[in-house]
Design an enzyme around this catalytic site. Sequence first.
Site: not given
Length: 312
Positions: A251, A13, A211, A249, A144, A263, A269
């Site tokens: 998810d 990443e 992204y 964060r 990611s 997760e 990010g």
Amino acid sequence: MKIGVIMGGISSEREVSLQTGKEIIHHLDRNRYEVIPIVIDERADLIEQVQKAGIDLALLALHGQYGEDGTVQGALETLGIPYTGSGVLASSLCMNKQLSKMLLKSAGVHTPVGLCWHGMKDYDPQMVKQLGYPVIVKPNTGGSSIGVQLVQNEQELRVAVQEANSMDQEILIEPYITGMELTCSIVDGEVLPILGIRSTHSVWFDYKAKYEDGGAEEKVIQLPPVTHQRVCEAALTSYRMLQCKVYARVDIILREDVPYVLEVNTLPGMTANSLLPKSAAAAGMTFTQLLDRIIASSLHERKQEWGMVQYV
């Protein structure tokens, strides 16, 4: 205050980390901070560069292994340099998806649970057949969506497992749960406006959707009150159970009003297309204000943990 923005690193990443670092540097308030970019190219770089820079705080823009897994956090603690985000334990737990899922399940949180293989020696397509296609194949400690594949049948399975194994010794194979994709950003134990995610060019929220410009539609979603409460409780329970601090964060896939936690990201990010800044903006926070809050909260957290002198 002299702040070192640490980015780059040696994980898969790295490019996302460099984007995160660039965006953070752009938005840091120069009236409050002296900003020092610190790009890590190999493990030996960190200690030498941090000591040379003489920073008061390390603002971590790293992602993946040797950055998000507690390694860098431990090194900074040894040096006595405060850093942003969660501590060593939470970073390590959240990076290990299999271990974090086991802990979340024990706390009553719904989460997809499948197989964890230790390399190709465990390869057994019959076990996956019993699980039922389609499945998601992923490295246990990746991020990611790198190395993550949606597998529809046995013919696709071996290639996906081999690719995931090239990035990690452990491979997860989980049932593919369809539903509404959500992300819950948490700052100081407060759930910010929940974002709903719809990939525009792919079936699921993969790397390109995350992204690339226009890769996904992400907007604040209004859920029925009972469902909203369930989602917030799942996110906060996960955050607390895994010992997260300052910000994270979570998810989630919402299926038939049941939130399934995929997760927990301890260093989410912070690129121009990232979800945390979008959620903060929906809460009325600018990117600069979000960074100010992360910095202040991180200094307070390290002071509580270490009993160290408060920086001003």
